[in-house]
Design an enzyme around this catalytic site. Sequence first.
Site, PDB file in Angstrom:
ATOM      1  N   CYS A 546       0.849  -1.203   0.000  1.00  0.00           N
ATOM      2  CA  CYS A 546       0.000   0.000   0.000  1.00  0.00           C
ATOM      3  C   CYS A 546       0.880   1.247   0.000  1.00  0.00           C
ATOM      4  O   CYS A 546       0.379   2.366   0.082  1.00  0.00           O
ATOM      5  CB  CYS A 546      -0.942  -0.002   1.196  1.00  0.00           C
ATOM      6  SG  CYS A 546      -0.084  -0.139   2.766  1.00  0.00           S
ATOM      7  N   GLU A 582      -2.647   0.519  -4.282  1.00  0.00           N
ATOM      8  CA  GLU A 582      -2.156  -0.792  -3.850  1.00  0.00           C
ATOM      9  C   GLU A 582      -1.411  -1.336  -5.058  1.00  0.00           C
ATOM     10  O   GLU A 582      -1.960  -1.342  -6.164  1.00  0.00           O
ATOM     11  CB  GLU A 582      -3.355  -1.686  -3.490  1.00  0.00           C
ATOM     12  CG  GLU A 582      -3.044  -2.858  -2.650  1.00  0.00           C
ATOM     13  CD  GLU A 582      -2.879  -2.526  -1.162  1.00  0.00           C
ATOM     14  OE1 GLU A 582      -3.222  -1.420  -0.715  1.00  0.00           O
ATOM     15  OE2 GLU A 582      -2.384  -3.419  -0.447  1.00  0.00           O
TER      16      GLU A 582
HETATM   17  C1  LIG Z   1      -0.916  -4.378   5.063  1.00  0.00           C
HETATM   18  S1  LIG Z   1      -1.240  -5.486   6.357  1.00  0.00           S
HETATM   19  C2  LIG Z   1      -1.437  -6.980   5.445  1.00  0.00           C
HETATM   20  C3  LIG Z   1      -2.181  -8.073   6.137  1.00  0.00           C
HETATM   21  C4  LIG Z   1      -2.655  -9.213   5.254  1.00  0.00           C
HETATM   22  N1  LIG Z   1      -1.689  -9.573   4.246  1.00  0.00           N
HETATM   23  C5  LIG Z   1      -3.999  -8.896   4.622  1.00  0.00           C
HETATM   24  O1  LIG Z   1      -4.017  -8.555   3.427  1.00  0.00           O
HETATM   25  O2  LIG Z   1      -5.007  -8.955   5.313  1.00  0.00           O
HETATM   26  C6  LIG Z   1       0.323  -5.599   7.083  1.00  0.00           C
HETATM   27  C7  LIG Z   1       0.408  -6.531   8.258  1.00  0.00           C
HETATM   28  O3  LIG Z   1       1.782  -6.585   8.648  1.00  0.00           O
HETATM   29  C8  LIG Z   1       1.838  -6.730  10.047  1.00  0.00           C
HETATM   30  N2  LIG Z   1       3.204  -6.366  10.446  1.00  0.00           N
HETATM   31  C9  LIG Z   1       3.716  -5.141  10.661  1.00  0.00           C
HETATM   32  N3  LIG Z   1       5.034  -5.225  10.916  1.00  0.00           N
HETATM   33  C10 LIG Z   1       5.368  -6.524  10.872  1.00  0.00           C
HETATM   34  C11 LIG Z   1       6.575  -7.241  11.044  1.00  0.00           C
HETATM   35  N4  LIG Z   1       7.712  -6.637  11.336  1.00  0.00           N
HETATM   36  N5  LIG Z   1       6.548  -8.564  10.912  1.00  0.00           N
HETATM   37  C12 LIG Z   1       5.396  -9.209  10.611  1.00  0.00           C
HETATM   38  N6  LIG Z   1       4.210  -8.592  10.443  1.00  0.00           N
HETATM   39  C13 LIG Z   1       4.196  -7.266  10.573  1.00  0.00           C
HETATM   40  C14 LIG Z   1       0.714  -5.859  10.549  1.00  0.00           C
HETATM   41  O4  LIG Z   1       0.320  -6.247  11.835  1.00  0.00           O
HETATM   42  C15 LIG Z   1      -0.356  -6.118   9.488  1.00  0.00           C
HETATM   43  O5  LIG Z   1      -1.196  -7.187   9.866  1.00  0.00           O
END
Ligand SMILES: C[S@@+](CC[C@H](N)C(=O)[O-])C[C@H]1O[C@@H](n2cnc3c(N)ncnc32)[C@H](O)[C@@H]1O
Length: 591
Positions: A546, A582
């Site tokens: 995003c 996106e």
């Molecule tokens: C843009 S969302 C995407 C979630 C999923 N792919 C979806 O489409 O529903 C990004 C996700 O990355 C997680 N996140 C942020 N930093 C992270 C990290 N260092 N390691 C793993 N996950 C992380 C957030 O909690 C969030 O759920």
Amino acid sequence: MNALRNTIPMERQEKVGGGRKVQCRSCLWEVGREGEEGYRIELEKVETCVLGEFHEGVEGFKGRIVPYENPSSAPPTPLKPESKSTPALHAAKDIKQTPTLSLKQRVEMLENFIVVQNKRLEGLEKKSTLQDTSTFPAGEPTPPPPKKFIPKPFPYHHILEARCEALTNLGVGVCRVSLPDDYVSESLQNVEEADEESYTKGKWVVFVPSVIPGELVKCRVYRNYKGHSEADLLEVIERSENRVEPKCRIAGECGGCQYQHVDVGYQRVWKRQHVVELLTKIGGIDSSTAEATVKDTVGTDEVFHYRSKLTPHYDAPRDRSEIDVIGFQRKQIRQLIDVPECVIATKEINEALPGVRERVNQRLEMGELKKKKGATLLLRHADEGVVFDHNQYVTTTVKDIKFRFKAGNFFQNNPYMLPSMVNYVVGQAKGGIGENGDGDMTHLVDCYCGSGLFCLSASKDFEVCVGIEVNDKAVEEARENAALNGVENCEFVAASAEQIFYGGQVQTYPKDKTCVVIDPPRKGASEEFLEQLLKFGPKRIVYMSCGPDTQARDTKILLASGAYELREVVPFDLFPQTRHIESCAVFERVN
Ligand SMILES: C[S@@+](CC[C@H](N)C(=O)[O-])C[C@H]1O[C@@H](n2cnc3c(N)ncnc32)[C@H](O)[C@@H]1O
């Protein structure tokens, strides 16, 4: 300003109930409603409207308002109308709902515009040229500049004509103007070499919101920087064929949407263009390769009323008995604008919004709200209807997979766009691309997996999948979602994404049969993550983002390794009317 005349051009009309609502497009001053008791709008056609964006092909009107004394220094109360049904009553209603600062700005803007318009109507204003429109009409005071205003190259509220050439990825128009010759030579003696180009004739950039490439606009400077200026849009002189009337009455003011004045097809052209430019400028890819690699933006027909989550804010009520502004940040200034309805949110959310707003004030009255704190409200639309409690579980189905998650947790919030986005990610992860695609990936690693959207959607196409996510609540949801859908080949790990490559199960995956899907937050992937990803070396990487700027930055790192090539990039229009993009990039290991 006692000389304030009592006419103001009104150029926007809307059908409201049985009558017409007439309001200024720019300041939203509502003249009134035709057919309202005791009030008749006196309308008179004008050729152009200095207030608004639409004047070519759209009729401008002027209506009558009641004059008032010295409005810029007056608090809202003296603006009370003399009689119940004057146009000023309608204006006062609008003003009442606006914080003081905004009122001052509004009144100041109105004063200035009225002066300009009066001059115009009286035929005193000369025909527009850069010279004769570049200053405020002689004899009329401009408001004092803000304290830190840099007076060069343009004085405060200097009016310019400028041609829009492009849009920034923040959705703002990039206009170029000439600087006067004597100013250029004077300035060149004082500027650093690096800035020289900005001062050269025809190179000075002015950023103007709500304009479209190709348009000639009149704008008013409010800030100068070293190499560019910022200005407000006053008038569109030559209108783009891609200009449309915004559906939302506060589209020019609310910071939520940047592109409501642009036809959605053209919004998508620019979204693609932004991805191309970011890959070129930040990703270090040459422009012809970027042009060939970035495909057309994919979108759906649901370009309004698509958002399934809305999070309006309100400021600390302090000593007020009522919270009258609940909404989003205004454009350009850090201040909230009241948003009683939002045309990009689902109809169900809009139906629920008045009740939510009322409830905030009931809670304030009952002493349940902390007066020193503002807050953000939640409206999540899912199978259960519209939910307001962050901790309430909601369900939604994407393709044939059911997802259950807490209303306040992350979940992609355009349900119309999701099926084709998911199809694309799963298809690319599994099958490779076009003729070169072998379709034989068997192992999937879903990094930043949230509640399991991509992993679970792909599960039937892969032998085994693992998702990793830092939010352990989301991981719990992903596990529960696997059980809910009878998926048995997915595992979920609660940890930071790079941890997936440190030993463990993923190291046993066949690299030539493994695809890693990445969907990080806007800040992109960490350097450590990219380092570990490169070390692991999966056959394919599908990077959903995003934040196309951070995606371009990470692309540079992946390509610089020499191990991967960028096969294609597809922008998805997940948020029509806004600047947000996106973007999905697909990488293939070279050997
Ligand atoms: C843009 S969302 C995407 C979630 C999923 N792919 C979806 O489409 O529903 C990004 C996700 O990355 C997680 N996140 C942020 N930093 C992270 C990290 N260092 N390691 C793993 N996950 C992380 C957030 O909690 C969030 O759920």
